[in-house]
Design an enzyme around this catalytic site. Structure first.
Site, PDB file in Angstrom:
ATOM      1  N   ASP A  55      34.007   3.170   1.232  1.00 19.50           N
ATOM      2  CA  ASP A  55      33.970   4.760   0.059  1.00 19.50           C
ATOM      3  C   ASP A  55      34.014   5.863   1.261  1.00 19.50           C
ATOM      4  O   ASP A  55      33.927   7.317   0.765  1.00 19.50           O
ATOM      5  CB  ASP A  55      33.019   4.401  -0.500  1.00 19.50           C
ATOM      6  CG  ASP A  55      31.464   5.128  -0.570  1.00 19.50           C
ATOM      7  OD1 ASP A  55      31.493   4.328   0.393  1.00 19.50           O
ATOM      8  OD2 ASP A  55      30.512   5.209  -1.175  1.00 19.50           O
ATOM      9  N   ASP A  94      34.877  -0.849  -2.066  1.00 18.03           N
ATOM     10  CA  ASP A  94      33.388  -0.329  -2.069  1.00 18.03           C
ATOM     11  C   ASP A  94      32.826   0.157  -3.414  1.00 18.03           C
ATOM     12  O   ASP A  94      34.201   0.464  -3.560  1.00 18.03           O
ATOM     13  CB  ASP A  94      33.025   0.969  -0.856  1.00 18.03           C
ATOM     14  CG  ASP A  94      31.630   0.937  -0.195  1.00 18.03           C
ATOM     15  OD1 ASP A  94      30.943  -0.255  -0.446  1.00 18.03           O
ATOM     16  OD2 ASP A  94      31.991   1.650   0.547  1.00 18.03           O
ATOM     17  N   LYS A 123      31.322  -4.153  -2.922  1.00 23.40           N
ATOM     18  CA  LYS A 123      29.930  -3.944  -1.831  1.00 23.40           C
ATOM     19  C   LYS A 123      29.956  -2.565  -2.637  1.00 23.40           C
ATOM     20  O   LYS A 123      29.847  -2.062  -3.152  1.00 23.40           O
ATOM     21  CB  LYS A 123      30.770  -3.616  -0.541  1.00 23.40           C
ATOM     22  CG  LYS A 123      29.136  -3.037   0.802  1.00 23.40           C
ATOM     23  CD  LYS A 123      30.127  -2.770   1.695  1.00 23.40           C
ATOM     24  CE  LYS A 123      30.436  -1.039   2.401  1.00 23.40           C
ATOM     25  NZ  LYS A 123      29.227  -0.440   1.427  1.00 23.40           N
ATOM     26  N   GLU A 192      23.068  -0.856   8.202  1.00 21.89           N
ATOM     27  CA  GLU A 192      23.498   0.254   8.923  1.00 21.89           C
ATOM     28  C   GLU A 192      22.450   1.257   9.018  1.00 21.89           C
ATOM     29  O   GLU A 192      21.493   1.244   8.549  1.00 21.89           O
ATOM     30  CB  GLU A 192      24.323   1.286   8.008  1.00 21.89           C
ATOM     31  CG  GLU A 192      24.722   2.686   8.182  1.00 21.89           C
ATOM     32  CD  GLU A 192      26.106   2.856   7.485  1.00 21.89           C
ATOM     33  OE1 GLU A 192      26.508   2.177   6.297  1.00 21.89           O
ATOM     34  OE2 GLU A 192      26.679   4.290   8.158  1.00 21.89           O
TER      35      GLU A 192
HETATM   36  O1  KIV Z   1      32.522   2.974   3.637  1.00 23.01           O
HETATM   37  C1  KIV Z   1      31.997   2.543   4.587  1.00 23.01           C
HETATM   38  O2  KIV Z   1      33.534   2.333   4.978  1.00 23.01           O
HETATM   39  C2  KIV Z   1      30.961   1.527   5.293  1.00 23.01           C
HETATM   40  C3  KIV Z   1      31.127   1.338   6.136  1.00 23.01           C
HETATM   41  C4  KIV Z   1      30.685   1.826   7.309  1.00 23.01           C
HETATM   42  C5  KIV Z   1      30.316  -0.080   6.002  1.00 23.01           C
HETATM   43  O3  KIV Z   1      30.519   1.440   3.552  1.00 23.01           O
END
Ligand code: KIV
Length: 296
Positions: A55, A94, A123, A192
């Site tokens: 995201d 995501d 995710k 993270e």
């Molecule tokens: O949205 C994203 O790019 C992420 C990564 C940084 C893990 O969640």
């Protein structure tokens, strides 16, 4: 809708199982974000293990200040584009902010990423409180990647993008979060923005692979944002980013050269133009000559 589905039985296709085997073998896992067909194709051809339709696209592609405004529909649109490009990598979508608050709706949204988006997993951000949701998603056959530490969707709660897990209490919370998600069945866990020492402890404590971003070298794998490694964000990169190329300079140079060539009438050249067949050209010249003669 036609989506390039992973080929069953293809040994080189990355799967949840092959990702987990990499941890057992001590082989580093690679992951990059991608948000469109053109760049996802390049990432896949470079044999990156996992492609995350993150995201972060809200910020690096759509220009929002944070990740909160992006919707399920927008994430699906980009997930489909990535799916059409990818043959080998595991594609993870995501789940956007507020799309997994209500559990029933969350499972429906997650299933859409597999069914309509062609993703192979989703995710979600958050620790122990996500355990019931992970169970429900697994019940619906949706593989889940966890994400703890600096979770960008909690930017307001965290009071900004700050490194997490710096006190003993915070470390204990993070380890409990990681263990709870691991036991619940996440297939991998993004760590993270946490101290490398904490990431090392978590990596040793959990069975699933840990994928670090700003979490030091002891994770089982690493993920970075595509636009960060190519200097395409127009912003000062975070400490944990390594820039592997200056695509901004390359693109700016190409665009300026195009402008200069057009203004100097150097583009297009004759070789870059289409031509009439010789007979048509001759017929056209005869016709124009006759018309001119008739006008005289
Ligand atoms: O949205 C994203 O790019 C992420 C990564 C940084 C893990 O969640």
């Amino acid at each position: 809708m036609s989506l390039a589905a992973p080929r069953f039985g293809d040994q080189s296709k990355v799967t949840i199982t092959s990702i987990q085997e990499k941890k057992q073998q001590g082989t580093a896992i690679t992951c990059l974000t991608a948000y469109d067909y053109a760049t996802a194709r390049l990432v896949d051809q470079a044999a990156i293990d996992m492609i995350l339709v993150g995201d972060s696209l809200a910020m690096v592609v759509l220009g929002y200040e944070n990740t909160l405004p992006i919707t399920v529909e927008e994430m699906l649109h980009h997930t489909r584009a990535v799916r059409r490009a990818v043959r080998r990598a595991l594609v993870i979508a995501d789940m956007p902010y507020a799309s997994y608050v209500d559990e029933k709706q969350a499972v429906k949204n997650a299933a859409r990423f597999l069914k309509d988006g062609g993703a192979e997993a989703v995710k979600i951000e958050g620790g122990q409180k996500r355990v019931p949701l992970v169970h429900s998603m697994l019940d619906a056959e949706v593989p889940v990647m966890g994400h703890i530490g600096l979770t960008p969707q909690s930017v307001h709660l965290m009071g900004g993008y700050r490194v997490q897990g710096k006190t003993l209490n915070a470390i204990e919370r993070l380890v409990k979060d990681a263990v709870a998600l691991d036991r619940a069945g996440v297939f991998a866990l993004v760590l993270e923005g946490i101290p490398r020492e904490v990431a090392k402890i978590i990596t040793e404590e959990v069975e699933c692979p840990t994928i670090g971003i700003g979490a030091g070298p002891n994770c089982d794998g690493q993920v970075l944002v595509f636009h960060d490694i190519l200097n395409l964000t127009g912003q000062q990169p975070a400490k944990f980013v390594r820039q592997y190329a200056d695509a901004a300079a390359l693109i700016s140079g190409a665009v300026s050269n195009f402008k200069a060539d057009v203004e100097a009438r150097l583009f297009p050249s004759d070789a870059e133009s289409y031509h009439l067949p010789r007979e048509t050209q001759a017929a056209l010249e005869t016709l124009r000559a006759r018309k001119l003669a008739a006008l005289r």
